[in-house]
Scaffold this motif. Structure first.
Motif, mmCIF file in Angstrom:
data_model
loop_
_atom_site.group_PDB
_atom_site.id
_atom_site.type_symbol
_atom_site.label_atom_id
_atom_site.label_comp_id
_atom_site.label_asym_id
_atom_site.label_seq_id
_atom_site.Cartn_x
_atom_site.Cartn_y
_atom_site.Cartn_z
ATOM 1 N N HIS A 62 0.852 -1.181 0.000
ATOM 2 C CA HIS A 62 0.000 0.000 0.000
ATOM 3 C C HIS A 62 0.893 1.239 0.000
ATOM 4 O O HIS A 62 1.892 1.306 0.714
ATOM 5 N N ALA A 63 0.509 2.202 -0.818
ATOM 6 C CA ALA A 63 1.309 3.424 -0.926
ATOM 7 C C ALA A 63 0.367 4.609 -1.118
ATOM 8 O O ALA A 63 -0.838 4.446 -1.355
ATOM 9 N N ARG A 64 0.948 5.807 -1.033
ATOM 10 C CA ARG A 64 0.189 7.042 -1.230
ATOM 11 C C ARG A 64 0.911 7.874 -2.266
ATOM 12 O O ARG A 64 2.131 8.059 -2.205
ATOM 13 N N THR A 65 0.179 8.376 -3.201
ATOM 14 C CA THR A 65 0.750 9.134 -4.304
ATOM 15 C C THR A 65 0.991 10.582 -3.890
ATOM 16 O O THR A 65 0.682 11.001 -2.775
ATOM 17 N N LEU A 68 -1.907 12.584 -2.629
ATOM 18 C CA LEU A 68 -2.513 12.066 -1.406
ATOM 19 C C LEU A 68 -3.651 11.081 -1.676
ATOM 20 O O LEU A 68 -4.702 11.109 -1.018
ATOM 21 N N GLN A 69 -3.437 10.188 -2.633
ATOM 22 C CA GLN A 69 -4.415 9.144 -2.949
ATOM 23 C C GLN A 69 -3.782 7.780 -2.678
ATOM 24 O O GLN A 69 -2.615 7.546 -3.011
ATOM 25 N N ASP A 70 -4.576 6.911 -2.050
ATOM 26 C CA ASP A 70 -4.090 5.574 -1.700
ATOM 27 C C ASP A 70 -4.183 4.643 -2.909
ATOM 28 O O ASP A 70 -5.200 4.609 -3.614
ATOM 29 N N THR A 72 -2.856 0.515 -4.339
ATOM 30 C CA THR A 72 -2.438 -0.824 -3.931
ATOM 31 C C THR A 72 -1.702 -1.478 -5.090
ATOM 32 O O THR A 72 -2.206 -1.488 -6.229
ATOM 33 N N MET A 123 6.488 2.293 -1.852
ATOM 34 C CA MET A 123 6.037 3.587 -1.347
ATOM 35 C C MET A 123 6.948 4.711 -1.829
ATOM 36 O O MET A 123 6.463 5.778 -2.237
ATOM 37 N N LEU A 131 -1.796 10.116 -8.911
ATOM 38 C CA LEU A 131 -2.633 8.916 -9.026
ATOM 39 C C LEU A 131 -2.807 8.510 -10.483
ATOM 40 O O LEU A 131 -2.705 7.332 -10.832
ATOM 41 N N ALA A 173 -6.214 1.712 -7.669
ATOM 42 C CA ALA A 173 -6.679 2.736 -6.748
ATOM 43 C C ALA A 173 -8.017 2.311 -6.169
ATOM 44 O O ALA A 173 -8.507 1.196 -6.408
ATOM 45 N N ASP A 174 -8.614 3.203 -5.408
ATOM 46 C CA ASP A 174 -9.943 2.930 -4.884
ATOM 47 C C ASP A 174 -10.931 2.740 -6.033
ATOM 48 O O ASP A 174 -10.773 3.305 -7.110
#
Length: 334
Positions: A62-65, A68-70, A72, A123, A131, A173-174
């Motif tokens: 799991h990382a964040r761009t 600020l978007q999560d 996987t 990460m 994103l 992404a989500d």
């Protein structure tokens, strides 16, 4: 896993070609190698077994761009125990001298170590991307960055491991964000499909118009040829009528000329016949000019008899015969 056979005082170990076995006795390395088979005393021997085949570790990072978007990332790390003796010193790969099983869970330790390292490198690689870039750029750039980072990591080499490579199967992404990112592409694809549909319909209409125009031109051409055919047939009929009339006129003229010639010939023949008859009659009359009356009477009677109708029966009476003889006799006396 090594196979250990138990005997009353000693044990016999037989390893596999993909396992590196080490035996320590009194703190000193007595045996070390791949595919060994030997006897040992279980009370004094310390055994370790390190697999030397290629192994794979699947994990989800799991990382964040940067926006600020999560996200996987599904990553699979391929590795190998490059230096089994160093690995045995850093991780617990000892085996039970009775059963041959590991006394701890060393592969879980290795998986936790490589998983944390790989997740950290993922990460770091995605922290500088947005994103849209992380999702749309694909797994290729991320795979190269994670592989290079793991190969160059000193903690991996210090543990006696060798990272063969890392594969990134997807960066997701989500679900809501993915749908939002897919919307422009879907709308673009739908617009392209609509444009293709419209172009196909326009092409179909153009082809139908061309076909209708071609059919109309064919009908006009057929009507024009039919008109030419009718005119040509009328001309041919007039020519045939003129030819027939000319032939009839020629035939009539020929018939008239033939009849004229026939009439002229008949008149000429009649004239010549009359002249001949007249000349014969004149000659006959000239011949009878000096003949006696009795002879003339006989000739007249002969001519009369020649022109009288046919008489079936003739009755001669004495009176008639007497009168005729008297007239004949009287004529001769004169």
């Amino acid at each position: 896993m090594a196979t250990i056979t138990r005997y009353p005082v000693v044990r016999h170990l037989r390893s596999t070609p993909t396992a590196h076995v080490m035996q320590l006795t009194g703190g000193r390395l007595r045996r070390s190698g791949v595919g060994l088979a030997f006897w040992f005393r279980p009370l004094t021997a310390v055994l370790s077994e390190v697999p030397v085949d290629d192994r794979e570790l699947p994990l989800v990072a799991h990382a964040r761009t940067a926006d600020l978007q999560d996200v996987t990332a599904q990553v699979t790390v391929s590795y190998r125990f490059e230096d089994p003796e160093v690995v045995a010193q850093r991780l617990d790969f000892s085996i039970d001298p009775t059963t041959g099983r590991w006394t701890a869970d060393p592969l879980q330790q290795v998986g936790r170590l490589l998983g944390e390292l790989a997740a950290g490198h993922v990460m770091d690689a995605l922290a500088g991307s947005t994103l849209r870039d992380a999702v749309s750029s694909g797994a290729g750039p991320l795979r190269h960055q994670v592989t290079a980072a793991l190969v160059a990591d000193k903690r991996v080499t210090a543990t006696g491991l060798r990272v063969l490579g890392a594969r990134v199967s997807s960066v997701r992404a989500d679900a809501d964000l993915e749908r939002a990112l897919q919307t422009p592409a879907r709308e673009g694809a739908q617009a392209e499909a609509d444009r293709s549909t419209f172009e196909r319909r326009a092409l179909a209409v153009e082809r139908e118009r061309a076909i209708a125009e071609n059919e109309l031109n064919n009908r006009i051409e057929l009507a024009s040829r039919e008109q030419q055919l009718v005119a040509q047939e009328g001309t041919n009929a007039r020519v045939r009528a003129d030819e027939a009339a000319a032939a009839a006129l020629i035939a009539a003229r020929a018939t008239a000329e033939r009849r004229h010639l026939q009439a002229t010939a008949d008149a000429q023949a009649t004239r010549l016949q009359g002249e001949a008859d007249g000349a014969a009659e004149r000659a006959r009359m000239a011949a009878l000019a000096d003949v006696d009356q009795g002879v003339l009477l006989a000739v007249a009677l002969r001519e009369l008899a020649a022109h009288l109708p046919e008489i079936g029966q003739l009755t001669v009476t004495p009176d008639l015969l007497t009168g005729a003889l008297t007239a004949l006799t009287a004529g001769r006396g004169e």
